[in-house]
Design a protein around this motif. Structure first.
Motif, short mmCIF file in Angstrom:
data_model
loop_
_atom_site.label_atom_id
_atom_site.label_comp_id
_atom_site.label_asym_id
_atom_site.label_seq_id
_atom_site.Cartn_x
_atom_site.Cartn_y
_atom_site.Cartn_z
N PHE B 79 66.25 25.58 -40.49
CA PHE B 79 66.20 25.91 -41.92
C PHE B 79 64.75 26.05 -42.36
CE2 PHE B 79 66.71 23.78 -46.32
CZ PHE B 79 66.82 25.00 -46.95
N TYR B 80 63.90 25.11 -41.90
CA TYR B 80 62.50 25.20 -42.28
C TYR B 80 61.80 26.34 -41.56
CZ TYR B 80 57.66 24.24 -43.21
OH TYR B 80 56.37 24.38 -43.60
N ALA B 81 61.97 26.38 -40.25
CA ALA B 81 61.24 27.37 -39.46
C ALA B 81 61.69 28.79 -39.78
CB ALA B 81 61.43 27.08 -37.97
N GLY B 82 62.98 28.95 -40.09
CA GLY B 82 63.51 30.29 -40.30
C GLY B 82 63.38 30.77 -41.73
N LEU B 83 63.34 29.85 -42.69
CA LEU B 83 63.33 30.32 -44.08
C LEU B 83 62.26 29.63 -44.94
CD1 LEU B 83 64.49 31.89 -46.44
CD2 LEU B 83 66.24 30.14 -46.70
N MET B 84 62.34 28.30 -45.02
CA MET B 84 61.52 27.63 -46.03
C MET B 84 60.02 27.74 -45.74
SD MET B 84 63.81 27.07 -47.99
CE MET B 84 62.88 26.35 -49.34
#
Lengths: 342, 294
Positions: B79-84
């Motif tokens: 979630f962090y690496a791909g978007l946030m």
């Protein structure tokens, strides 16, 4: 000093004006088939609603996620007045707008103390509270869950036989919203609002009456949104808390404004003109609206848009124009600070 | 007297559940200053994970919580690496709508994959659905979820206070610039925080599963509750989350006793009033509601 001098049309404004008028007043006479006419009505109506949102969300930078409250009040007031008292929606529309303005004034007291995401959360809560209270109120009033308006065409009843008339009506509504945005953004109010949007503490320190100008934007936005609510009720002839008071509406309006270019005058129209046909197409391609498949793609596109194009298509266009200029000297910076471009 | 005791017990148990559901949201907000509008969907995914774990392998979520936690830690990293990662230093508007978009995406992906059916699982053997304590009726599912909430909250507090990465997370949460000057890489801290926050959220969904129905849009109910808990207890304050959860649980149980249909409305009214009167919450740091990373 003549305050109207800020309202003088620039060359680029004339193009924008021509585009808006063509979309709002000429296209309704050109579409023939039912399907495109329906899409046109929706685009013009949602563009108007998104423009209304844009006044508080874009010009003033306060991301309301509770505009379904104003839309629902507009739809419910005029429909209740028409169904139970026989009052014409033209008057009911103004009544709904006035009630919306009162609600906006009331909720401005708690919500204007917050900003950014907290303002968004609080307004979201306002919209949801109104929906729940409306459903709950049926315990005390003999109010059906959904309201239908009898199909009896007539100008005074704001019900029309053909979709072209609805398109024209929605077009006039859109032009009203755009005119309000234009006047607000080009006048002193607009300068103050941009100052508040960019840094409210600095604006306050510089002597901008922050609360007063935020309130002006909020009230105008609430009033115009309620007008659109009446139009929506008159077009669909059916309302219920799950449609006119839904969170989806509260998210759709900012989304259109962002896609087109948040804070710009024509951005919401551009956003609506892209998003609504896109969603219709996705529904058709991926099967029934109930399956949710189109919304998966829709959510994905939303993420892409805000991450890649945070200033929207018109904002991206401006940046492109700034890049192609021979020298991004002080004039380009001045244009940037001036903010809103058509 | 008996009725009051019953309301207290129900309120406290519900409050524990709410605190657990909101903890991940508050952790991520406290550190990265991101309000995750897709929080409810991660909770929903946690519930479905528990459902499928139980249905396919027979492992019940109370025992399988570590498996769910590990899986959701990876989900959080993604979630962090791909978007946030792409939105973290961007304006709030980008974060709000990127997470809203993710919320729409996940909710409808769940709808496509699992349909809108309401699902539930039965864990407690017949006859053990509830126990009597001092004459008050205590649902065992809620009790276990409550114990999980207490355990996880304590574990998080210990983790933040006594491990190196935990202290780094605290440092970034308190002052990003100073933390960076001390040689802490904020991006790694954000990565770990999202992993941890989503792992907690997944476990929360898992242990809540036996006492709530799982369906694709269940998250939109929980996300608003979580907002209220976080704002009530204090933004960025872990201890405040417990307090906020308990208070909301008690208030909701009390209101639910008088006017059940207004339960949800109380959440929102409470949220609006709180944001207006004390936006940093009961235990939050003053000014936390104005913070951004820039």
């Amino acid at each position: 000093m003549n305050p109207a001098r800020y309202l003088i049309l620039r060359p680029a404004d004339l193009i924008g004006l021509a585009l808006a008028v063509a979309a709002a007043l000429v296209l309704p006479f050109l579409v023939r088939d039912d399907y495109s006419a329906n899409v046109l009505v929706l685009i013009l109506l949602y563009a108007g609603l998104a423009s209304s949102w844009n006044i508080i969300g874009g010009l003033a930078g306060q991301f309301s996620l509770g505009h379904s409250a104003f839309l629902g009040i507009g739809a419910y007031t005029s429909t209740l007045l028409y169904n139970y008292a026989g009052i014409s929606p033209w008057l009911g529309m103004l009544a709904g707008g006035s009630i919306s303005v009162v609600l906006a004034l009331l909720i401005s007291y708690p919500t204007f103390r917050m900003r950014g995401v907290f303002f968004a959360m609080a307004t979201l809560a306002v919209g949801e509270t109104l929906r729940i209270l409306l459903i709950y109120s049926r315990k005390f009033f003999p109010l059906p869950y959904s309201l239908s308006i009898d199909y009896q065409p007539g100008l005074a009843r704001m019900i029309f036989e053909d979709r072209a008339s609805y398109a024209l009506l929605a077009g006039c509504y859109l032009l009203t919203c755009l005119a309000c945005t234009f006047v607000l953004s080009r006048s002193y109010t607009g300068f103050y609002l941009r100052a508040i949007r960019d840094n409210d503490e600095a604006a306050d320190a510089a002597g901008v009456p922050v609360r007063r100008y935020k309130l002006i934007a909020f009230l105008v936005s609430a009033f115009l949104t309620a007008l659109g609510g009446t139009l929506m009720a008159q077009y669909v002839l059916y309302i219920e808390p799950g449609t006119v008071l839904s969170i989806e509406l509260s998210v759709d309006l900012p989304l259109m404004a962002i896609l087109g270019g948040i804070g710009t005058i024509l951005g919401p129209l551009v956003g609506a003109a892209i998003l609504l046909p896109l969603r219709e197409t996705l529904v058709e391609m991926l099967g029934g609206a109930a399956s949710g498949a189109h919304l998966v793609l829709y959510g994905f596109l939303l993420i892409l848009i805000v991450v890649l194009l945070p200033n929207g298509l018109l904002g991206g266009l401006d940046r492109l124009r700034a890049l192609t200029r021979s020298k991004p000297g002080p004039s380009a910076d001045a244009a940037k600070t001036a903010g809103v471009q058509p | 007297m008996q009725a009051i005791l019953q309301l207290l017990v129900s309120g406290v148990l519900l409050g524990g559940v709410y605190a657990l559901g909101a903890l991940g949201l508050n952790l991520i907000f406290g550190v990265a200053k991101v309000v995750n509008f897709a929080h409810g969907e991660f909770l929903m995914l946690g519930m479905f994970a528990a459902y499928w774990l139980m249905t396919l392998t027979g492992i019940n979520p109370y025992l399988g919580a570590p498996i769910i936690g590990a899986a959701f830690f990876l989900v959080g990293l993604a979630f962090y690496a791909g978007l946030m990662r792409f939105t973290i230093y961007k304006p709030e508007l980008t974060q709000v709508f990127a997470t809203l978009g993710l919320s729409i995406l996940l909710q409808n992906a769940a709808l496509v994959a699992w349909s809108a059916d309401y699902r539930t699982i039965q864990i407690m053997p017949a006859g053990w659905e509830s126990i009597q304590v001092l004459g008050a009726y205590v649902p065992t599912n809620r009790l276990v979820a409550f114990l999980y909430a207490v355990a996880i909250l304590l574990a998080v507090l210990v983790f933040l206070r006594s491990t190196f990465i935990g202290r780094a997370i605290e440092a970034v949460s308190q002052d990003l610039v100073a933390a960076r000057l001390m040689g802490i890489d904020p991006d790694r801290v954000f990565l770990m925080t999202f992993g941890l926050g989503i792992a907690i959220t997944g476990v929360a969904g898992g242990v809540l599963m036996p006492s709530f129905y799982a369906f694709p849009s269940v998250g939109s109910f929980f996300v608003l509750v979580a907002f209220v808990v976080v704002v009530l207890g204090g933004l960025g304050s872990i201890a405040g989350t417990i307090l906020g959860g308990l208070l909301l649980g008690l208030v909701e149980t009390g209101i639910g006793y008088v006017a059940p249909d207004l339960k949800e409305a109380t959440h929102f009214v409470l949220l609006i009033l709180l944001l207006a009167v004390r936006p940093h919450g009961l235990l939050g740091v003053k000014g936390a509601e104005k913070e951004t990373l820039k």
